[in-house]
Design a protein around this motif. Structure first.
Motif, PDB file in Angstrom:
ATOM      1  N   VAL A 158       0.866  -1.185   0.000  1.00 43.38           N
ATOM      2  CA  VAL A 158       0.000   0.000   0.000  1.00 43.38           C
ATOM      3  C   VAL A 158       0.899   1.230   0.000  1.00 43.38           C
ATOM      4  N   SER A 173      -2.588   6.524   0.916  1.00 45.37           N
ATOM      5  CA  SER A 173      -3.950   6.003   1.055  1.00 45.37           C
ATOM      6  C   SER A 173      -4.578   6.383   2.388  1.00 45.37           C
ATOM      7  N   CYS A 223      -4.353  -3.295   8.491  1.00 41.94           N
ATOM      8  CA  CYS A 223      -4.742  -3.814   7.176  1.00 41.94           C
ATOM      9  C   CYS A 223      -4.057  -5.146   6.859  1.00 41.94           C
ATOM     10  N   LYS A 260      -5.814   0.567  -8.670  1.00 42.57           N
ATOM     11  CA  LYS A 260      -7.060   1.269  -8.381  1.00 42.57           C
ATOM     12  C   LYS A 260      -8.027   0.916  -9.500  1.00 42.57           C
ATOM     13  N   ILE A 268      -1.640  -0.937  -3.434  1.00 40.00           N
ATOM     14  CA  ILE A 268      -2.981  -0.386  -3.256  1.00 40.00           C
ATOM     15  C   ILE A 268      -2.879   1.128  -3.081  1.00 40.00           C
ATOM     16  N   GLU A 269      -3.626   1.853  -3.909  1.00 41.44           N
ATOM     17  CA  GLU A 269      -3.724   3.304  -3.743  1.00 41.44           C
ATOM     18  C   GLU A 269      -5.201   3.655  -3.632  1.00 41.44           C
ATOM     19  N   LEU A 270      -5.624   4.002  -2.447  1.00 37.99           N
ATOM     20  CA  LEU A 270      -7.034   4.317  -2.190  1.00 37.99           C
ATOM     21  C   LEU A 270      -7.330   5.724  -2.677  1.00 37.99           C
ATOM     22  N   GLU A 330     -11.380   0.746   4.194  1.00 40.98           N
ATOM     23  CA  GLU A 330     -11.440   0.593   2.739  1.00 40.98           C
ATOM     24  C   GLU A 330     -10.189  -0.097   2.195  1.00 40.98           C
ATOM     25  N   VAL A 331      -9.024   0.205   2.758  1.00 37.69           N
ATOM     26  CA  VAL A 331      -7.817  -0.504   2.331  1.00 37.69           C
ATOM     27  C   VAL A 331      -7.931  -1.993   2.688  1.00 37.69           C
ATOM     28  N   CYS A 371      -9.676  -3.630  -0.026  1.00 31.16           N
ATOM     29  CA  CYS A 371      -8.812  -3.787  -1.202  1.00 31.16           C
ATOM     30  C   CYS A 371      -7.865  -4.975  -1.026  1.00 31.16           C
TER      31      CYS A 371
END
Length: 347
Positions: free
Chosen positions: A54, A58, A77, A280, A319-321, A334-335, A338
């Protein structure tokens, strides 16, 4: 009182994380808090050979942006590898305080990008940016004598908790107007943190990629260029020819939103030069280019993850929120979703 409260909270987080990561004498009764138990086992977000990480950007909406709080978000996470935005590490090392109101700034930037900004808001944004320019100059001076031992301590805290730093993205460091001292500092610090590469927005300027490639060669660290909607299958070709230390930080969602077809092909053709890839779910231009909850856009996330698994690609998926956080949720929740998406895709 607010500053004292934050200081107390950070001290608690620091002590808790240090104990959880390094002590073999801890028993659950010491804390009496089930949420702490997850720290006894190191996090693992490598699924079937594919490393999921991540970018700490994020978590930008979370109130506490300290090194300790950011580490807790990552651990919550279940993630064991990250692309680190510079702020948590630099503030940990004593960088001058930034008075920027992040929520106001990001809100105005979002409005400006969409063209929905008013004249008064545009003036406010310009004032904020002018103040940030002054602040950036102060940071440049601070970096000249920054204590690298504090960055070593930062790395140890994260590594002891089971989190590796594979990429470093400090703010205002690798631009075409940055000094040689800024660039040297960024690459030196990345190596101290244990990163294999630094990331920066692709400058769309051949002279800049040549300059940065030469610095990367000097420091023996890769510089991976991130792309937004300027991404095309050939965007990175000149940079790759300029230096073997120039590389890709591909953003698959932005690549789709830019209107490129067959997005999986660029992974296949450039995989040897990809050091990390942002994940994303964006829509194609025909569908509005939206940034959506994963699984509801046009980006072939599952296909990309399966390709990474099947081809044994070693670069991490980051992961890029960036989609809007639903009411009642937060960035950590939310992460987590993902991460679960990636885990299911890689079964």
């Amino acid at each position: 009182m607010q500053n004292n409260s934050k200081s107390t909270r950070r001290k608690f987080l620091r002590n808790t994380l240090t104990l959880a990561a390094g002590s073999s004498l801890i028993t659950p009764s010491l804390f009496g808090a089930p949420s702490i138990l997850k720290y006894y086992n190191k996090p693992n977000s490598k699924f079937n050979g594919v490393q999921i990480g991540v970018i700490t950007y994020s978590f930008r909406s979370m109130e506490d942006q300290s090194a300790e709080a950011t580490l807790k978000y990552i651990l919550d996470c279940g993630i064991n590898a990250i692309e680190l935005i510079g702020d948590p590490a630099e503030t940990f090392a004593g960088r001058p305080e930034n008075t920027l109101n992040r929520s106001v700034y990001f809100g105005l930037m979002k409005k400006n990008k969409s063209g929905a900004i008013s004249d008064n808001e545009a003036k406010e944004l310009a004032e904020i940016q002018a103040n940030q320019a002054v602040y950036n100059a102060k940071v440049t001076e601070w970096r000249k004598n920054a204590d690298m031992k504090k960055f070593e301590k930062f790395r140890k805290m994260y590594n002891d908790a089971g989190v590796q730093i594979y990429a470093f993205k400090p703010r205002n460091t690798f631009g075409k107007n940055n000094s040689d001292a800024d660039i040297d500092w960024g690459m030196k610090t990345a190596k101290v943190l244990g990163a294999s590469h630094v990331t920066v927005e692709h400058p769309s300027n051949d002279a800049t990629t040549l300059r940065l490639g030469n610095f990367a060669k000097k420091h023996r660290i890769y510089i991976a260029y991130h792309g937004h909607e300027q991404q095309t299958p050939t965007l990175w070709d000149t940079a790759l020819e300029q230096s073997k230390y120039n590389a890709l930080n591909l953003d698959l969602g932005h690549f789709v939103a830019a209107g490129n077809t067959a997005p999986l092909e660029i992974i296949k053709t450039k995989h040897e030069h990809i050091k990390s890839m942002h994940l994303k779910d964006r829509q194609t231009p025909e569908h509005g280019k939206g940034n959506l909850v994963w699984g509801s856009g046009d980006t072939p996330l599952t296909g990309a993850l399966e390709l990474m698994k099947d081809k044994n690609y070693t670069f991490p998926g980051t992961i890029e929120l960036e989609y809007d956080i639903p009411q009642g949720s937060n960035a950590v929740a939310e992460v987590q979703k993902c991460v679960e998406f990636c885990k299911n895709a890689l079964k």
